[in-house]
Each structure stands twice: as structure tokens, then as C-alpha cells.
Write a protein that holds these residues in place. Sequence first.
Motif, PDB file in Angstrom:
ATOM      1  N   ILE A   1       1.945   1.789  -3.540  1.00 35.06           N
ATOM      2  CA  ILE A   1       0.825   2.347  -4.310  1.00 35.06           C
ATOM      3  C   ILE A   1       0.610   3.813  -3.956  1.00 35.06           C
ATOM      4  CG2 ILE A   1      -1.669   2.218  -4.671  1.00 35.06           C
ATOM      5  CD1 ILE A   1      -1.359  -0.859  -4.273  1.00 35.06           C
ATOM      6  N   GLU A   2       0.662   4.130  -2.673  1.00 36.90           N
ATOM      7  CA  GLU A   2       0.508   5.518  -2.222  1.00 36.90           C
ATOM      8  C   GLU A   2       1.609   6.400  -2.802  1.00 36.90           C
ATOM      9  OE1 GLU A   2       0.051   7.893   2.034  1.00 36.90           O
ATOM     10  OE2 GLU A   2       0.843   5.860   2.000  1.00 36.90           O
TER      11      GLU A   2
ATOM     12  N   ALA B   1       1.009   6.933  -6.517  1.00 32.00           N
ATOM     13  CA  ALA B   1      -0.095   7.877  -6.732  1.00 32.00           C
ATOM     14  C   ALA B   1       0.364   9.312  -6.506  1.00 32.00           C
ATOM     15  CB  ALA B   1      -1.258   7.535  -5.809  1.00 32.00           C
TER      16      ALA B   1
ATOM     17  N   PHE C   1       0.829  -1.209   0.000  1.00 37.04           N
ATOM     18  CA  PHE C   1       0.000   0.000   0.000  1.00 37.04           C
ATOM     19  C   PHE C   1       0.860   1.255   0.000  1.00 37.04           C
ATOM     20  CE2 PHE C   1      -3.914  -2.184   1.994  1.00 37.04           C
ATOM     21  CZ  PHE C   1      -4.363  -2.558   0.743  1.00 37.04           C
TER      22      PHE C   1
END
Length: 158
Positions: free
Chosen positions: A53-54, A57, A50
Amino acid sequence: MSEQTTGARPEYRAQPAGTTGGAPAPAPEMSAWAGWVRFGAVVMVVVGVFGVIEGLAAIVSPTYFVTATGTVLVLSWATWGWIHLILGALVAIVGASLLGEAPTWARGAGIALVGLSAIVHLIAIPVAPVWSIVVIALDVVILYALITTWGAPLDARG
């Protein structure tokens, strides 16, 4: 002489003293704390992925997470994205290594990286408050799992 010349099948060979005939060796008994380390490792992998992914982004779309002034402390959100990306990858890698034998270096590195992850997410609270608090809570659970089991052996093999 080989087994082929004597005609003896492997299951009928003489066993060394002190062993049972055909019974397999018992599996090593896991410590009760080993489950906590494995749980912490799995959560580390999830939190690390995560984080990657963060970070991606934030790097791809730095305007997605913007404070009132457009920065988090003195760095842009794209810079924080790189920090999240690298830290998330390291957390995931160390978490994956804890799924195996859980070597002492991985437990120590896991504690350091997860502590750093909690601090980074504490700083990121103004940008993503709910997500940061969720990750900090997961980091605290991981720290509990790794620290409380530090002195406990993870399996019977030592």
C-alpha cells in the motif's frame, strides 16, 4: 475379500497390534516456539501488505511524500515506491508461506527480507518518520520471532 462381501463394518475391523480400537491418533504436539513463528508470519503478512500500500501510494502520488529537496538519497520517491511495493509483496508472500509448515528456506528468506525492509525504512525516515519507526519496530519483533526459534522444531512431525 471386500467389506461388502464379508459384511464387516469399518469400526469393527481388527486393528493392527499396538493401536487403540476406535481412538483417533493424537494430534502432534506443537513446540512452545511455534507460536512465535506463527506470530512473526502474521506480522510479516501485515507489514508486507502495508508495504505494498505504501509503495502504491508513493507511485500514484509521488508528491505526497516529499523531502525538502524532493528526493530520498539519489532516487525519486516514485522509485522508492517501487522498492516498497516489491519488497512488501515479497515479505507478504514469505510470511504467508511461514503460516504453513514454516520451511527452513522461508525462515531464512524471511530474515533476509525483513532485515532489508528495516534498512529501507531506516533510509525512509526523513520522508515518513513515524511510520518508518513503527515498521522498523515491527521488523525487529519479526526478526526476534524467526531468529530465536531457528533451532527449535516447530512440530512433532520433524
